[in-house]
Design an enzyme around this catalytic site. Structure first.
Site, PDB file in Angstrom:
ATOM      1  N   GLU A 217       0.802  -1.225   0.000  1.00 21.11           N
ATOM      2  CA  GLU A 217       0.000   0.000   0.000  1.00 21.11           C
ATOM      3  C   GLU A 217       0.835   1.276   0.000  1.00 21.11           C
ATOM      4  OE1 GLU A 217      -3.810   0.006   2.190  1.00 21.11           O
ATOM      5  OE2 GLU A 217      -3.118  -1.866   3.080  1.00 21.11           O
ATOM      6  N   HIS A 233       7.934 -26.335   5.313  1.00 18.57           N
ATOM      7  CA  HIS A 233       7.105 -27.426   4.815  1.00 18.57           C
ATOM      8  C   HIS A 233       6.577 -27.164   3.408  1.00 18.57           C
ATOM      9  CE1 HIS A 233       7.004 -29.454   8.780  1.00 18.57           C
ATOM     10  NE2 HIS A 233       7.106 -28.211   9.231  1.00 18.57           N
ATOM     11  N   LYS A 325     -13.720  -0.537  -4.680  1.00 16.84           N
ATOM     12  CA  LYS A 325     -14.869  -0.395  -3.781  1.00 16.84           C
ATOM     13  C   LYS A 325     -16.030   0.317  -4.471  1.00 16.84           C
ATOM     14  CE  LYS A 325     -12.355  -0.437   0.615  1.00 16.84           C
ATOM     15  NZ  LYS A 325     -11.976   0.336   1.827  1.00 16.84           N
TER      16      LYS A 325
END
Length: 331
Positions: A217, A233, A325
């Site tokens: 950001e 892993h 948005k």
């Protein structure tokens, strides 16, 4: 030293970062009046910076509370939900709020304004109202410290020491400081020309996540994060598959108090994977876990802002999120 153009910081992000000790003090006071009987198992719902505040609380209080952080529209079976949205208009959090109400959960809302504030007030639901006017990611202390005070008032005596500690650190992080560690780290990342992959563990796993999102950001660049021992892993194999030294920059966030087996894993991973390529390690400062936690937040926030200025960006605007948005609101 790569020069930074402070005139690009048109919204004053650096000035806001310098206020962190005062914001922490104010945020702690906001939790004073919220007296709630909160169970040991609870859910915090939030997105972005609001969720990071929950992640930090979950790891910081892991020996006292079982906190599950949910990013999304729903909630798992639970008796207590904290709905955290700085703007108060986060679509996912508002949906989870309604679901919690329908499930007869006890709810605590944390917000500066918006629909969440209105819904909590009209339903007589406990509410911690925080100041508006900040970018949500800058408002992190307001999404952490009020709830910390509700859950663990015993930290009351530590907050003044934390504020003093962070204030002293800022003297070295200021753009005019002669020895400026975050500026130097930002320069290392910038000159590498590589995509950062950030690793943390334990207390610093959510700090690694936070740094990744701040690079996204503030610095307007891609970055990725993972944690030890989980990366051993899966990520470990990815690094071994081909040469990545010209594309990716591993950044390890370390702290005093690492699990000894994690320390062993990190050292072995370094020797197996990154012996022949550039790698950066950042060690925490501070005497207490809370000081280490917020030193990491503070230091790395500065890194992300300095990197933004080196890359020619104003760190504050997130125009593409705003457009997304707006488009969603029309659907």
């Amino acid at each position: 030293m790569v020069k930074i153009d402070r005139s690009l910081d048109r919204s004053g992000m650096l000035e806001t970062l310098a206020k962190l000790p005062f914001i922490i003090k104010d945020a702690w006071e906001l939790g004073k009046g919220a007296k709630l009987d909160i169970p040991k198992n609870l859910v915090i719902v939030g997105m972005g910076g609001s969720a990071i505040g929950g992640e930090l609380l979950a790891i910081f209080l892991e020996n006292k509370y079982n906190i599950k952080v949910v990013r999304g529209y729903g909630i798992p079976p639970t008796k207590f939900v904290v709905t955290s949205s700085y703007s108060g208009n986060t679509e996912e959090t508002l949906t989870a709020f309604e679901m919690a109400k329908a499930s007869n959960c006890k709810i605590l809302a944390i917000t500066s304004d918006g629909k969440l504030w209105g819904k909590a007030k009209s339903s007589n639901i406990p509410l911690i109202k925080i100041p508006h006017g900040y970018q949500p990611r800058v408002a992190l202390p307001y999404l952490f410290f009020p709830l910390l005070r509700v859950l663990a008032q015993e930290y009351d005596k530590e907050i003044p020491k934390l504020c003093e500690f962070i204030y002293l650190q800022h003297q070295n992080f200021d753009p005019n400081a002669t020895n400026n560690p975050p500026l130097k780290l930002a320069q290392e990342i910038y000159l590498s020309g590589k995509t950062p992959i950030i690793y943390g563990s334990g207390l610093y796993a959510p700090v690694a996540h936070r740094f990744k999102t701040q690079l996204n950001e503030n610095s307007k660049c891609l970055a990725y994060w993972d944690s030890f021992p989980e990366m051993n892993h899966n990520d470990t194999v990815g690094w071994s598959g081909e040469e990545h030294g010209d594309r990716y920059l591993p950044i390890l966030l370390r702290y005093k108090g690492e699990h000894p087996r994690v320390t062993k894993r990190i050292e072995l991973t370094k020797s197996l994977l990154w012996k022949k390529q550039k790698m950066i390690e950042v060690w925490s400062r501070g005497k207490t876990s809370l000081q280490q936690l917020y030193w990491g937040i503070c230091f790395l926030d500065y890194v992300s802002v300095y990197l933004a200025l080196m890359r020619g960006f104003d760190p504050t605007p997130v125009d593409i999120i705003t457009k997304l948005k707006e488009a969603l609101a029309k659907e």
